[in-house]
Design an enzyme around this catalytic site. Structure first.
Site, short mmCIF file in Angstrom:
data_model
loop_
_atom_site.label_atom_id
_atom_site.label_comp_id
_atom_site.label_asym_id
_atom_site.label_seq_id
_atom_site.Cartn_x
_atom_site.Cartn_y
_atom_site.Cartn_z
N HIS A 42 16.50 45.88 34.63
CA HIS A 42 15.84 45.20 33.51
C HIS A 42 14.78 46.10 32.88
O HIS A 42 13.76 46.40 33.51
CB HIS A 42 15.20 43.93 34.07
CG HIS A 42 14.53 43.09 33.05
ND1 HIS A 42 13.16 42.91 33.01
CD2 HIS A 42 15.04 42.35 32.02
CE1 HIS A 42 12.86 42.10 32.02
NE2 HIS A 42 13.98 41.75 31.39
N GLU A 69 19.62 47.99 31.14
CA GLU A 69 19.39 47.15 29.96
C GLU A 69 18.58 47.85 28.88
O GLU A 69 17.63 48.58 29.20
CB GLU A 69 18.63 45.88 30.38
CG GLU A 69 18.49 44.92 29.24
CD GLU A 69 17.27 44.01 29.27
OE1 GLU A 69 16.25 44.36 29.90
OE2 GLU A 69 17.34 42.96 28.62
N ASP A 71 16.61 46.52 25.33
CA ASP A 71 16.28 45.57 24.27
C ASP A 71 16.21 46.39 22.99
O ASP A 71 15.61 47.47 22.96
CB ASP A 71 14.92 44.92 24.52
CG ASP A 71 14.93 44.01 25.74
OD1 ASP A 71 15.84 43.17 25.84
OD2 ASP A 71 14.02 44.14 26.58
N HIS A 84 11.01 46.08 24.10
CA HIS A 84 11.16 44.63 24.28
C HIS A 84 10.53 43.83 23.15
O HIS A 84 11.14 42.92 22.60
CB HIS A 84 10.53 44.20 25.61
CG HIS A 84 10.59 42.71 25.80
ND1 HIS A 84 9.57 41.87 25.41
CD2 HIS A 84 11.56 41.91 26.30
CE1 HIS A 84 9.91 40.62 25.66
NE2 HIS A 84 11.11 40.62 26.21
#
Ligand code: G3P
Ligand code: CA
Length: 323
Positions: A42, A69, A71, A84
Site C-alpha cells: 500500500h 499500489e 494512487d 495519495h
C-alpha cells in the site's frame, strides 16, 4: 480406494476447479495452485519509507510484494503522478518552495465543518515544479531529496518484478479541470503494452477506484478487460454490501476492496462477495493501527486465513503471513 470415496474426491476436486474458474483470470492461477494469497504493498512499503516514492516501491519489491499500489493524480501539464492526496502539503515541502501558490478553500480531505485552509493542489503545478519538491523529509530526514514519481517511473521500476495496482483518485475533480483520468490511465497502460490481461505475465495490472462511475466508464465506454476492483468505505458506500448490491458490483467489477472494519463487523461479507463471483481485498493493514490484534501480522493472518479474504493492502509487506 472405494467407489464412494472416489466419487467424494471427484466431487471435491470439481468443486475446487469450478470455484477457481468463477474467479477473475488474475486470481485463477493463485486459486488453482492452492491458496496463494496476494500481497499488495500500500503506497509501497509505506511503514518504512515515505509513501509513493521510488524508495518505498523499491523496498516493497525487496519485501516480496505481489503488487505495488499507485494512487494517481494529474499535474497541470497532464502527467500522471503517484500521490495519495489531491494536495501536496502533507507529503512534500510545497509550502516552503511555493509559499504563494495555495488556494484558500475547504479541501475534500478536510473534516466536515472545517474552516477554509490553504491547499496546494497537484493540478495547479506542472511536473517540473512538482519535481522540485522534497517528498521524503516529512517522513524521515534520511529520505531527504526523494521525489514525487511519475507513474511512468513507477512502472519502469516495478515492471517484471511485481504487478501494478493503480487507483484513479478524484476522477470527478480532474474531470472538472478538463482531464480524463480514465482515458489517461488506460492510454499509459497501452503505451507500456500492459493494457490487455496477461500481456506481461510478470506484470499483472489491476485497476481500483472508490468511484463506481470511474470503473463503469473504463469497463463499458473504454472497454478495458483488465480486472477492476471497487473500493468500498463506510457511509454511504457500505450500502453496496448487500447480496443485491454485490450482484450489481459484479456487473462492472471483478472484486471489492472494502475497509477492513466492514469485514471485522460482518465477516459473512467475504462469503457473499465470493458467492457473487467477486474477490475481496480489504484495506489497510499497518503496524500503527492494529485494533484489538497483538500486531499487524496477527491481524493479517486473521483476515487471510479465518475470514478468507483473497488479498490485502498493507503498509508492512514484510509482515505478510505466507503459508
Ligand atoms: O486503495 C486501497 C486503499 O489505499 C484505499 O484507501 O485512501 O489509502 O487510497 P486510500
Ligand atoms: Ca489507494
Amino acid at each position: 480406494m472405494t467407489d464412494s470415496l472416489f466419487c467424494r474426491c471427484l466431487l471435491a476436486v470439481s468443486a475446487c476447479v469450478l470455484a477457481a474458474l468463477s474467479l477473475p483470470p488474475l486470481f485463477q492461477t493463485a486459486a488453482q495452485s492452492g491458496s496463494k494469497k496476494i500481497l499488495v504493498a500500500h503506497r509501497g512499503a509505506s511503514s518504512y519509507a515515505p509513501e509513493h516514492t521510488l524508495e518505498a516501491y523499491r523496498l516493497a519489491l525487496a519485501q516480496g510484494a505481489d503488487f505495488v499500489e499507485q494512487d494517481l493524480q494529474i499535474t497541470k501539464d497532464g502527467v500522471l503522478v503517484c500521490l495519495h492526496d489531491l494536495t501536496l502539503e502533507r507529503t512534500t515541502n510545497v509550502e516552503e518552495v511555493f509559499p504563494n501558490r495555495a488556494r484558500l478553500d475547504v479541501s475534500e480531505d478536510q473534516a466536515p465543518g472545517a474552516p477554509p485552509a490553504k491547499h496546494w493542489y497537484v493540478p495547479d503545478f506542472t511536473l517540473a515544479e512538482i519535481k522540485q519538491l522534497d517528498a521524503g523529509s516529512w517522513f524521515n530526514e534520511k529520505f531527504k531529496g526523494a521525489r514525487v514519481p511519475t507513474w511512468q517511473e513507477a512502472i519502469d521500476l516495478v515492471r517484471g518484478k511485481a504487478g501494478l495496482y493503480p487507483e484513479t483518485k478524484g476522477p470527478e475533480v480532474y474531470g472538472k479541470r478538463g482531464f480524463d483520468m480514465e482515458k489517461l490511465t488506460l492510454e499509459m497502460l497501452k503505451k507500456n503494452k500492459l493494457a490487455e490481461p496477461g500481456a506481461d505475465a510478470k506484470t499483472p495490472v489491476i485497476i481500483q477506484s472508490f468511484s463506481a462511475e470511474s470503473l463503469q466508464k473504463m469497463r463499458f465506454e473504454l472497454k478495458t478487460k483488465l480486472p477492476l476492483v471497487f473500493l468500498i468505505g463506510f457511509d454511504p458506500q457500505k450500502q453496496w454490501l448487500t447480496a443485491d448490491g454485490l450482484k450489481r458490483v459484479k456487473e462492472f467489477a471483478n472484486g471489492i476492496g472494502p475497509a477492513k472494519g466492514l469485514i471485522e463487523r460482518e465477516p459473512q461479507l467475504v462469503t457473499w462477495a465470493h458467492a457473487a463471483g467477486l474477490t475481496v481485498t480489504p484495506y489497510t493493514f499497518r503496524s500503527s493501527n492494529t485494533g484489538k490484534y497483538k500486531d499487524v501480522r496477527e491481524e493479517m493472518n486473521q483476515f487471510l486465513y479465518t475470514f478468507g479474504v483473497d488479498a490485502l493492502f498493507t503498509d508492512n509487506p514484510d509482515q505478510f503471513p505466507r503459508r
